[in-house]
Design a protein around this motif. Sequence first.
Motif, PDB file in Angstrom:
ATOM      1  N   ALA A   1       0.771  -1.156   0.085  1.00  0.00           N
ATOM      2  CA  ALA A   1      -0.085  -0.101   0.028  1.00  0.00           C
ATOM      3  C   ALA A   1       0.962   1.196  -0.216  1.00  0.00           C
ATOM      4  CB  ALA A   1      -1.044   0.019   1.001  1.00  0.00           C
ATOM      5  N   THR A   2       2.179   1.258   0.545  1.00  0.00           N
ATOM      6  CA  THR A   2       2.914   2.193   0.755  1.00  0.00           C
ATOM      7  C   THR A   2       4.196   2.614  -0.304  1.00  0.00           C
ATOM      8  OG1 THR A   2       4.087   1.355   2.396  1.00  0.00           O
ATOM      9  CG2 THR A   2       2.228   2.691   3.052  1.00  0.00           C
ATOM     10  N   THR A   3       4.432   1.740  -1.020  1.00  0.00           N
ATOM     11  CA  THR A   3       5.504   1.563  -1.545  1.00  0.00           C
ATOM     12  C   THR A   3       5.662   2.707  -2.875  1.00  0.00           C
ATOM     13  OG1 THR A   3       6.376  -0.769  -1.181  1.00  0.00           O
ATOM     14  CG2 THR A   3       7.225   0.149  -3.276  1.00  0.00           C
ATOM     15  N   LEU A   4       4.741   2.603  -3.494  1.00  0.00           N
ATOM     16  CA  LEU A   4       4.387   3.442  -4.798  1.00  0.00           C
ATOM     17  C   LEU A   4       4.230   4.969  -4.220  1.00  0.00           C
ATOM     18  CD1 LEU A   4       2.135   1.736  -7.252  1.00  0.00           C
ATOM     19  CD2 LEU A   4       4.516   1.825  -7.286  1.00  0.00           C
ATOM     20  N   LEU A   5       3.623   5.368  -3.025  1.00  0.00           N
ATOM     21  CA  LEU A   5       3.544   6.585  -2.563  1.00  0.00           C
ATOM     22  C   LEU A   5       4.860   6.805  -1.999  1.00  0.00           C
ATOM     23  CD1 LEU A   5       1.970   8.900  -1.760  1.00  0.00           C
ATOM     24  CD2 LEU A   5       1.274   7.745   0.416  1.00  0.00           C
TER      25      LEU A   5
END
Length: 420
Positions: free
Chosen positions: A79-83
């Motif tokens: 959930a957080t990698t691309l952000l």
Amino acid sequence: MTHPTDTPATPAPSPPPLGADTRPLWRHASLTRFLIGRVGSIVAQQMLLLAISWHMYDLTSSTWDLGLVGLCQFLPGLATTLLAGHCADRMHRGRLVAICLVAQALTATLLATTTAMHMVSRDSLLLLSLMLGAIRPFQMSGQQSLLPMLVPPALLARSMALSTMVQQVSVIAGPALGGLLFAIGVNAVYLTCIVSFSVSAVLYATVRYDYVPPAREPVTAKTLLAGLHFVGTHPLLLGGISLDLFAVLFGGATALLPVYAKEILHVGPQGLGLLRSAPAVGALCVGFLLSRRAISRGVGKKLLIAVAVYGLCIIAFGLSRWFPVSLILLAIAGGADTISVIVRQTLIQLETPNAMRGRVAAVNTLFIGASNQLGEFESGLTATAFGVVGSVVAGGCATVLIAVTWSRLFKPLARRETLQ
């Protein structure tokens, strides 16, 4: 290979011999802070992961729960990698890493507090593992994309080699120190982590480089997915990164090392620290050799051979009942894995423009997280179904099969002659 429409961030010079003068590197104060902070952060992370895994197994004696620790560290990253990649391309990268280290220090503080109050439980360990999993992509994206900004292009290859050496020394020292601190108590490990994370955060926060805030742009699906698109349109990068993903996913035995230390090799937490450090010892030795004589020909073939050797060592480790032999096998596996890391990281640096480094680093982080944390879950799951030894041996066999399969699926990678 550089595509006509993409401009590499810097030309990658050939790595110099290890004996080359390193004084020009140490003249860059920000690089020095980066490397010292890297030591502190990696040592603390290794100790923290070691403590959580041992703490969990000591509480529950369940391989399934060990696997869940890995899964909880992996899932938030989806959930957080691309952000995280987007943030690394928009924020001051040193301060981003510092924020992540402070958050990990707070996590260690919670673990120390609940342990002292005898409130630590299976659920609390899993919850804090989720927190660590959400933080790590931001740190890794910022860290990977920060180093090339700290030195002139002519010193980039040498600084990367020095950073790799520092990383491997830290990976060796962290579990070994954690194992020794276990003799005092698990809270000694957590308190040491708090201090180390805090000092490293200060060092990263004071890193200076020519930072020009980029023009503001909205966070859209296109900007978030740009790194995935970049890797997907570069077959060499896709083949190399996916090879590492599946090889470590099936061939990693890290999650089951507490079981080997306690029930198969009978060496306790101190021996567990040595088992966790052994792959880094092998990696350090291979890094030393490759810094003196870099791979110049047959890069793709050697990469695939290295992955196959890794798998064979994991098979042998799974069957071993003698502690010294187990350490040697893990060290060889770590050395073989280092060849894969060097090839992948060099290709990423050659193919990625600076404005994209954070997002491409995020994709790399996603694959690394999948191979490590999801691999730990896979190990726990298969160990529950087939037994610990069966899980490790089957994973090693799968890794060898993957190396053979990738030689057919990604022929440009298999036939790659040079890194440049």
